[in-house]
Design an enzyme around this catalytic site. Sequence first.
Site, PDB file in Angstrom:
ATOM      1  N   ASP A  15      17.803  68.644  -6.549  1.00 52.68           N
ATOM      2  CA  ASP A  15      18.980  67.845  -6.251  1.00 52.68           C
ATOM      3  C   ASP A  15      18.524  66.512  -5.651  1.00 52.68           C
ATOM      4  O   ASP A  15      17.326  66.214  -5.618  1.00 52.68           O
ATOM      5  CB  ASP A  15      19.935  68.600  -5.324  1.00 52.68           C
ATOM      6  CG  ASP A  15      19.311  68.979  -3.990  1.00 52.68           C
ATOM      7  OD1 ASP A  15      18.273  68.398  -3.596  1.00 52.68           O
ATOM      8  OD2 ASP A  15      19.868  69.877  -3.321  1.00 52.68           O
ATOM      9  N   LEU A  16      19.445  65.734  -5.146  1.00 51.95           N
ATOM     10  CA  LEU A  16      19.100  64.416  -4.589  1.00 51.95           C
ATOM     11  C   LEU A  16      18.166  64.487  -3.391  1.00 51.95           C
ATOM     12  O   LEU A  16      17.441  63.542  -3.107  1.00 51.95           O
ATOM     13  CB  LEU A  16      20.381  63.663  -4.197  1.00 51.95           C
ATOM     14  CG  LEU A  16      21.244  63.182  -5.355  1.00 51.95           C
ATOM     15  CD1 LEU A  16      22.563  62.631  -4.828  1.00 51.95           C
ATOM     16  CD2 LEU A  16      20.512  62.149  -6.173  1.00 51.95           C
TER      17      LEU A  16
END
Length: 133
Positions: A15-16
Amino acid sequence: MTHRFDLRIYYEDTDLAGIVYYANYLKFIERGRSEWIAALGVDQMALRRDAGVVFAVRRVVADYLKPAHFGENLSVVSSLTGVTGARFEMAQQVLRGDEVLFSADVTCVCIGANGAAARIPAEIRHLLAQDLV
């Protein structure tokens, strides 16, 4: 027998924040199961073509214990825990070294072309039974 499948975490797996996205653990253990059954000598494409059956996941009970991160090397460890006429059960873990990050109990069923439960072919059941822990 315990089967080990090694993998590396790529940017696309995260994810980020650079943490492995939770659903990707299911992909990792799927790869581990596929490599395990291939190591037993089972060609799943031939099984579908010749016997008209495939394996499908029916149930997964999963525990997310610790995060994995971009760039890490992990291993999927798979152990067969049970086999019946139409299904098999496995314990699978995703490890970073000896540290367990993810753990799952997985039930797979054998299904025919119509999607209904089918018996695992006898020769495949025999191979599976030899691999029970």
